[in-house]
Design a protein around this motif. Structure first.
Motif, PDB file in Angstrom:
ATOM      1  N   VAL A 104       0.842  -1.194   0.000  1.00  0.00           N
ATOM      2  CA  VAL A 104       0.000   0.000   0.000  1.00  0.00           C
ATOM      3  C   VAL A 104       0.881   1.248   0.000  1.00  0.00           C
ATOM      4  CG1 VAL A 104      -1.855   1.235   1.167  1.00  0.00           C
ATOM      5  CG2 VAL A 104      -1.730  -1.267   1.321  1.00  0.00           C
ATOM      6  N   HIS A 105       0.655   2.095  -0.977  1.00  0.00           N
ATOM      7  CA  HIS A 105       1.362   3.375  -1.046  1.00  0.00           C
ATOM      8  C   HIS A 105       0.336   4.500  -1.001  1.00  0.00           C
ATOM      9  CE1 HIS A 105       4.251   6.449  -2.108  1.00  0.00           C
ATOM     10  NE2 HIS A 105       3.500   6.811  -3.135  1.00  0.00           N
ATOM     11  N   ILE A 106       0.527   5.408  -0.067  1.00  0.00           N
ATOM     12  CA  ILE A 106      -0.362   6.564   0.038  1.00  0.00           C
ATOM     13  C   ILE A 106       0.277   7.727  -0.706  1.00  0.00           C
ATOM     14  CG2 ILE A 106      -1.623   8.095   1.578  1.00  0.00           C
ATOM     15  CD1 ILE A 106      -2.391   5.117   1.774  1.00  0.00           C
ATOM     16  N   ARG A 107      -0.359   8.134  -1.779  1.00  0.00           N
ATOM     17  CA  ARG A 107       0.162   9.226  -2.604  1.00  0.00           C
ATOM     18  C   ARG A 107      -0.549  10.513  -2.225  1.00  0.00           C
ATOM     19  NH1 ARG A 107      -0.241   7.804  -8.537  1.00  0.00           N
ATOM     20  NH2 ARG A 107       1.764   6.779  -8.150  1.00  0.00           N
TER      21      ARG A 107
ATOM     22  N   LEU B 106      -3.113   4.792  -3.231  1.00  0.00           N
ATOM     23  CA  LEU B 106      -4.279   5.553  -2.803  1.00  0.00           C
ATOM     24  C   LEU B 106      -3.908   7.014  -2.612  1.00  0.00           C
ATOM     25  CD1 LEU B 106      -5.521   3.090  -0.033  1.00  0.00           C
ATOM     26  CD2 LEU B 106      -6.152   3.088  -2.445  1.00  0.00           C
ATOM     27  N   ARG B 107      -4.853   7.889  -2.857  1.00  0.00           N
ATOM     28  CA  ARG B 107      -4.639   9.319  -2.624  1.00  0.00           C
ATOM     29  C   ARG B 107      -5.278   9.725  -1.303  1.00  0.00           C
ATOM     30  NH1 ARG B 107      -2.474  12.428  -6.410  1.00  0.00           N
ATOM     31  NH2 ARG B 107      -2.361  11.672  -8.561  1.00  0.00           N
ATOM     32  N   TYR B 108      -4.446  10.251  -0.416  1.00  0.00           N
ATOM     33  CA  TYR B 108      -4.927  10.758   0.863  1.00  0.00           C
ATOM     34  C   TYR B 108      -4.055  11.939   1.269  1.00  0.00           C
ATOM     35  CZ  TYR B 108      -8.572   7.649   2.623  1.00  0.00           C
ATOM     36  OH  TYR B 108      -9.761   6.994   2.829  1.00  0.00           O
TER      37      TYR B 108
ATOM     38  N   GLU C  23      -3.235  12.752   4.257  1.00  0.00           N
ATOM     39  CA  GLU C  23      -2.376  12.302   5.342  1.00  0.00           C
ATOM     40  C   GLU C  23      -2.135  10.800   5.219  1.00  0.00           C
ATOM     41  OE1 GLU C  23      -0.824  14.157   7.431  1.00  0.00           O
ATOM     42  OE2 GLU C  23      -1.789  16.041   6.799  1.00  0.00           O
ATOM     43  N   VAL C  24      -0.867  10.397   5.308  1.00  0.00           N
ATOM     44  CA  VAL C  24      -0.500   8.994   5.136  1.00  0.00           C
ATOM     45  C   VAL C  24      -1.152   8.110   6.194  1.00  0.00           C
ATOM     46  CG1 VAL C  24       1.422   7.354   5.157  1.00  0.00           C
ATOM     47  CG2 VAL C  24       1.677   9.565   4.018  1.00  0.00           C
ATOM     48  N   ILE C  25      -1.088   8.528   7.453  1.00  0.00           N
ATOM     49  CA  ILE C  25      -1.639   7.713   8.535  1.00  0.00           C
ATOM     50  C   ILE C  25      -3.132   7.476   8.341  1.00  0.00           C
ATOM     51  CG2 ILE C  25      -2.118   7.646  11.009  1.00  0.00           C
ATOM     52  CD1 ILE C  25       0.753   7.034  10.287  1.00  0.00           C
ATOM     53  N   ASP C  26      -3.864   8.520   7.957  1.00  0.00           N
ATOM     54  CA  ASP C  26      -5.305   8.367   7.726  1.00  0.00           C
ATOM     55  C   ASP C  26      -5.576   7.376   6.602  1.00  0.00           C
ATOM     56  OD1 ASP C  26      -5.778  10.202   9.716  1.00  0.00           O
ATOM     57  OD2 ASP C  26      -6.008  11.902   8.344  1.00  0.00           O
ATOM     58  N   GLY C  27      -4.776   7.457   5.547  1.00  0.00           N
ATOM     59  CA  GLY C  27      -4.952   6.548   4.422  1.00  0.00           C
ATOM     60  C   GLY C  27      -4.681   5.106   4.797  1.00  0.00           C
ATOM     61  N   LEU C  28      -3.623   4.875   5.567  1.00  0.00           N
ATOM     62  CA  LEU C  28      -3.301   3.514   5.993  1.00  0.00           C
ATOM     63  C   LEU C  28      -4.382   2.952   6.910  1.00  0.00           C
ATOM     64  CD1 LEU C  28       0.541   3.762   6.679  1.00  0.00           C
ATOM     65  CD2 LEU C  28      -0.588   2.538   4.814  1.00  0.00           C
ATOM     66  N   ASN C  29      -4.821   3.760   7.861  1.00  0.00           N
ATOM     67  CA  ASN C  29      -5.867   3.296   8.775  1.00  0.00           C
ATOM     68  C   ASN C  29      -7.143   2.937   8.021  1.00  0.00           C
ATOM     69  OD1 ASN C  29      -4.512   3.381  11.232  1.00  0.00           O
ATOM     70  ND2 ASN C  29      -4.919   5.554  11.526  1.00  0.00           N
ATOM     71  N   LYS C  30      -7.479   3.730   7.023  1.00  0.00           N
ATOM     72  CA  LYS C  30      -8.674   3.465   6.227  1.00  0.00           C
ATOM     73  C   LYS C  30      -8.530   2.152   5.461  1.00  0.00           C
ATOM     74  CE  LYS C  30     -12.686   4.982   4.611  1.00  0.00           C
ATOM     75  NZ  LYS C  30     -13.861   5.196   5.502  1.00  0.00           N
ATOM     76  N   TYR C  31      -7.361   1.930   4.884  1.00  0.00           N
ATOM     77  CA  TYR C  31      -7.131   0.699   4.129  1.00  0.00           C
ATOM     78  C   TYR C  31      -7.198  -0.522   5.047  1.00  0.00           C
ATOM     79  CZ  TYR C  31      -5.292  -2.447   0.593  1.00  0.00           C
ATOM     80  OH  TYR C  31      -5.157  -3.478  -0.304  1.00  0.00           O
TER      81      TYR C  31
END
Length: 280
Positions: free
Chosen positions: A185-188, A220-222, A224-232
């Motif tokens: 998972v990469h948060i862009r 994924l586009r988010y 904030e990285v932490i928010d994106g990871l938590n969502k995933y």
């Protein structure tokens, strides 16, 4: 994975981490070492001299009783698959955990994390993040509510760097024992397009695993990285989240951000952090 060390303060969170580690150890038929660091206090020995002593509330007798109690709780079907022993030392918690890890050479260090905020929550969180940053082996942080129920999905947070290959190889080997799927998972963040080339290189390196549906890549586009990871993690029923600590890694970049420490302290799934030394 031949040896797992579990650092314990005999709290409920540490007990849960111990049971989690025992289950992991059984899958690998590994040695599981329960490590307790008894805190010390300075005691006046007279003539202006001070000596280190174990705190009275953490005596060796009490620790040995806990060791025996916890060992007795290991289910027989798991105990026959692991080699179990205990270690007890005294001194400053962080330095003694790090020293013991150097001496024992485990494949992994496991620590428990309480989820409900309390007076010692900040101290405990700082202890764990300090150990993660300085430990010579991968560290797994197990939230108190994360009960071991097998591992089917592993999320690997990536920036598509060279170090990802070394860590990802280990994660895939680990996943194979559980027949689990690994999600890279990469948060862009908005406007960040410079990682497409590195992503393609990494995907080509692992094409066979992708063909067998044991690995996939997700961008994924988010904001904030932490928010994106938590969502995933929430949406894909992730059982284990993996990060790197090197400077370009997700954890390394976010370590000084309060949100990163919050992720360690309040994650709902175990967090497995690899330490990758920077190469010249």
């Amino acid at each position: 994975m031949k040896k797992i060390v579990v650092a314990t303060d005999f709290s409920p969170a540490a007990h849960n981490a111990f049971l989690y580690a025992v289950n992991l150890g059984a899958h690998f038929r590994a040695e599981v070492i329960l490590l307790h660091i008894a805190p010390v206090v300075l005691s006046d020995a007279g003539m202006g001299a001070f000596v280190r002593q174990m705190s009275p509330e953490y005596t060796a007798v009490m620790a040995l009783e806990k060791f025996e109690q916890w060992e007795a709780e290991i289910p027989p079907e798991l105990k026959q698959k692991i080699r179990f022993r205990t270690e007890m030392k005294s001194g400053p918690t962080i330095s003694e955990i790090l020293r013991s890890t150097e001496e024992l050479h485990p494949s992994m260090l496991v620590m428990g994390m309480e989820e409900e905020p309390h007076l010692g929550d900040k101290i405990l969180g700082n202890t764990i993040t300090s150990v993660i940053q300085r430990c010579s082996v991968p560290v797994m942080v197990v939230p108190e509510s994360a009960k071991f129920q097998g591992i089917a999905h592993i999320a690997y947070a990536t920036n598509f760097e060279l170090e990802d290959i070394r860590a990802l190889d280990q994660v895939l080997e680990f996943a194979h024992r559980f027949n689990a799927k690994v999600h890279c998972v990469h948060i862009r963040r908005n406007g960040d397009e410079g990682d497409r080339y590195k992503q393609e290189i990494l995907k080509r390196a692992y094409q066979p695993d992708m063909t067998m549906d044991k690995l996939d890549f997700n961008v994924l586009r988010y904001p904030e990285v932490i928010d994106g990871l938590n969502k995933y993690v929430e949406e894909h029923h992730i059982d284990l989240l993996v990060m790197l600590t090197h400077q370009r890694g997700i954890f390394g970049q976010l370590f000084h951000n309060s949100h990163a420490k919050g992720m360690v302290m309040h994650s709902k799934v175990p967090l497995w952090v690899f330490q990758m030394k920077e190469t010249a």
